[in-house]
Design a protein around this motif. Sequence first.
Motif, PDB file in Angstrom:
ATOM      1  N   ALA A 204       0.825  -1.064  -0.039  1.00 47.56           N
ATOM      2  CA  ALA A 204      -0.154   0.105  -0.113  1.00 47.56           C
ATOM      3  C   ALA A 204       0.827   1.249   0.276  1.00 47.56           C
ATOM      4  O   ALA A 204       0.821   2.058  -0.885  1.00 47.56           O
ATOM      5  CB  ALA A 204      -0.812  -0.024   1.149  1.00 47.56           C
ATOM      6  N   VAL A 205       1.902   1.244   0.967  1.00 47.15           N
ATOM      7  CA  VAL A 205       2.574   2.681   1.006  1.00 47.15           C
ATOM      8  C   VAL A 205       3.752   2.661  -0.018  1.00 47.15           C
ATOM      9  O   VAL A 205       4.107   3.706  -0.632  1.00 47.15           O
ATOM     10  CB  VAL A 205       3.362   2.703   2.502  1.00 47.15           C
ATOM     11  CG1 VAL A 205       4.289   3.713   2.487  1.00 47.15           C
ATOM     12  CG2 VAL A 205       2.146   2.633   3.627  1.00 47.15           C
ATOM     13  N   ASN A 206       4.365   1.586  -0.402  1.00 52.82           N
ATOM     14  CA  ASN A 206       5.544   1.384  -1.046  1.00 52.82           C
ATOM     15  C   ASN A 206       5.191   1.473  -2.695  1.00 52.82           C
ATOM     16  O   ASN A 206       5.848   1.978  -3.841  1.00 52.82           O
ATOM     17  CB  ASN A 206       6.580   0.362  -0.880  1.00 52.82           C
ATOM     18  CG  ASN A 206       6.994   0.584   0.549  1.00 52.82           C
ATOM     19  OD1 ASN A 206       6.871   1.631   1.306  1.00 52.82           O
ATOM     20  ND2 ASN A 206       7.434  -0.368   0.996  1.00 52.82           N
ATOM     21  N   LEU A 207       3.884   1.067  -2.996  1.00 53.46           N
ATOM     22  CA  LEU A 207       3.704   0.953  -4.309  1.00 53.46           C
ATOM     23  C   LEU A 207       2.368   1.507  -4.807  1.00 53.46           C
ATOM     24  O   LEU A 207       2.323   2.379  -5.691  1.00 53.46           O
ATOM     25  CB  LEU A 207       3.503  -0.702  -4.843  1.00 53.46           C
ATOM     26  CG  LEU A 207       3.327  -0.806  -6.169  1.00 53.46           C
ATOM     27  CD1 LEU A 207       4.028  -0.276  -7.339  1.00 53.46           C
ATOM     28  CD2 LEU A 207       3.486  -2.444  -6.307  1.00 53.46           C
ATOM     29  N   VAL A 208       1.214   1.155  -4.195  1.00 60.22           N
ATOM     30  CA  VAL A 208      -0.222   1.584  -4.577  1.00 60.22           C
ATOM     31  C   VAL A 208      -0.423   3.020  -4.473  1.00 60.22           C
ATOM     32  O   VAL A 208      -0.977   3.888  -5.306  1.00 60.22           O
ATOM     33  CB  VAL A 208      -1.202   0.726  -3.869  1.00 60.22           C
ATOM     34  CG1 VAL A 208      -2.661   1.083  -4.105  1.00 60.22           C
ATOM     35  CG2 VAL A 208      -1.072  -0.747  -4.107  1.00 60.22           C
ATOM     36  N   ALA A 209       0.188   3.432  -3.127  1.00 57.60           N
ATOM     37  CA  ALA A 209      -0.007   4.901  -2.922  1.00 57.60           C
ATOM     38  C   ALA A 209       0.913   5.853  -3.875  1.00 57.60           C
ATOM     39  O   ALA A 209       0.255   6.781  -4.370  1.00 57.60           O
ATOM     40  CB  ALA A 209       0.494   5.316  -1.463  1.00 57.60           C
TER      41      ALA A 209
ATOM     42  N   GLY B 270       7.974  -3.639  -7.746  1.00 61.26           N
ATOM     43  CA  GLY B 270       6.500  -3.238  -8.316  1.00 61.26           C
ATOM     44  C   GLY B 270       7.005  -1.750  -8.682  1.00 61.26           C
ATOM     45  O   GLY B 270       6.258  -1.104  -9.672  1.00 61.26           O
ATOM     46  N   LEU B 271       7.624  -0.854  -7.940  1.00 60.81           N
ATOM     47  CA  LEU B 271       7.788   0.429  -7.986  1.00 60.81           C
ATOM     48  C   LEU B 271       8.556   0.622  -9.270  1.00 60.81           C
ATOM     49  O   LEU B 271       8.284   1.662  -9.911  1.00 60.81           O
ATOM     50  CB  LEU B 271       8.377   0.967  -6.834  1.00 60.81           C
ATOM     51  CG  LEU B 271       8.423   2.633  -6.675  1.00 60.81           C
ATOM     52  CD1 LEU B 271       7.189   3.073  -6.335  1.00 60.81           C
ATOM     53  CD2 LEU B 271       9.198   2.990  -5.425  1.00 60.81           C
ATOM     54  N   LYS B 272       9.717  -0.022  -9.340  1.00 60.72           N
ATOM     55  CA  LYS B 272      10.391  -0.139 -10.627  1.00 60.72           C
ATOM     56  C   LYS B 272       9.544  -0.418 -11.792  1.00 60.72           C
ATOM     57  O   LYS B 272       9.935   0.579 -12.804  1.00 60.72           O
ATOM     58  CB  LYS B 272      11.574  -1.020 -10.638  1.00 60.72           C
ATOM     59  CG  LYS B 272      12.334  -0.993 -11.988  1.00 60.72           C
ATOM     60  CD  LYS B 272      13.644  -2.019 -11.811  1.00 60.72           C
ATOM     61  CE  LYS B 272      14.482  -2.066 -13.112  1.00 60.72           C
ATOM     62  NZ  LYS B 272      13.725  -2.055 -14.444  1.00 60.72           N
ATOM     63  N   ALA B 273       8.735  -1.109 -12.023  1.00 61.20           N
ATOM     64  CA  ALA B 273       7.657  -1.354 -12.922  1.00 61.20           C
ATOM     65  C   ALA B 273       6.958  -0.253 -13.059  1.00 61.20           C
ATOM     66  O   ALA B 273       6.637   0.111 -14.493  1.00 61.20           O
ATOM     67  CB  ALA B 273       6.859  -2.663 -12.753  1.00 61.20           C
TER      68      ALA B 273
END
Length: 229
Positions: free
Chosen positions: A102-107, A150-153
């Motif tokens: 939630a915090v590191n990717l979706v937000a 996921g953040l890289k993607a």
Amino acid sequence: MATHLITGAGSGIGAAVARRLHERGDDLLLLARDAGRAKELGAAFPGARTLVGDLAVPERLSWALAQQPVPDRLDSLLHIAGVVDLGPVGELTPKVWQGQLAVNLVAPAELTRLLLPQLRISQGQVIFVNSGAGLRAHAQWGAYGASKHGLKALADALRDEEKPNGVRVTSVYPGRTASPMQVRVHQQEGKEYDASRWIDPGSVATAILTALDLPRDAQIDDLTVRPGR
């Protein structure tokens, strides 16, 4: 005067970046998880504006931003906030996975979606502060590493999608940095913490500002920062 929205400005790398931009007179919007934290950030960075929105509940960010004044244009969006919880894959619960995702990717994805119109107007820049774990995850780092992979993607896809709109996208991959997060990591690892062994947050801030201030004829897609000791 450039306008920047920063998450994670309360400590570590985020505070170092906010301090540099504040000192040079740029306009800051600092995202806080609640009103109390917003008051603290306002005191730490006089003249900066604050927005309240909880990254742990990304589905509420759209409503939160709709209740507060957001500028018509934005020169940069800096995703620096993050959380970490270590543990072996065989023991990690869905709550631990979901909290970090939630915090590191979706937000970051949702905040970017909501602010893309303002970034397109200024042909601005999105900077994702990732992690070495976003390139390779070791034992105990499965959930955090997955969120950062996921953040890289997310950054790679956004870069291709927004190139026609003139929006630059950069991923920064710091190694272990002397910050409150690193203190927490050491506690979870059961290791003694020695800040002198790790990167100073100001050094990572220098790298981030290098990407941010690069002339428009070039861009830095990926930037890795490692401890020099």
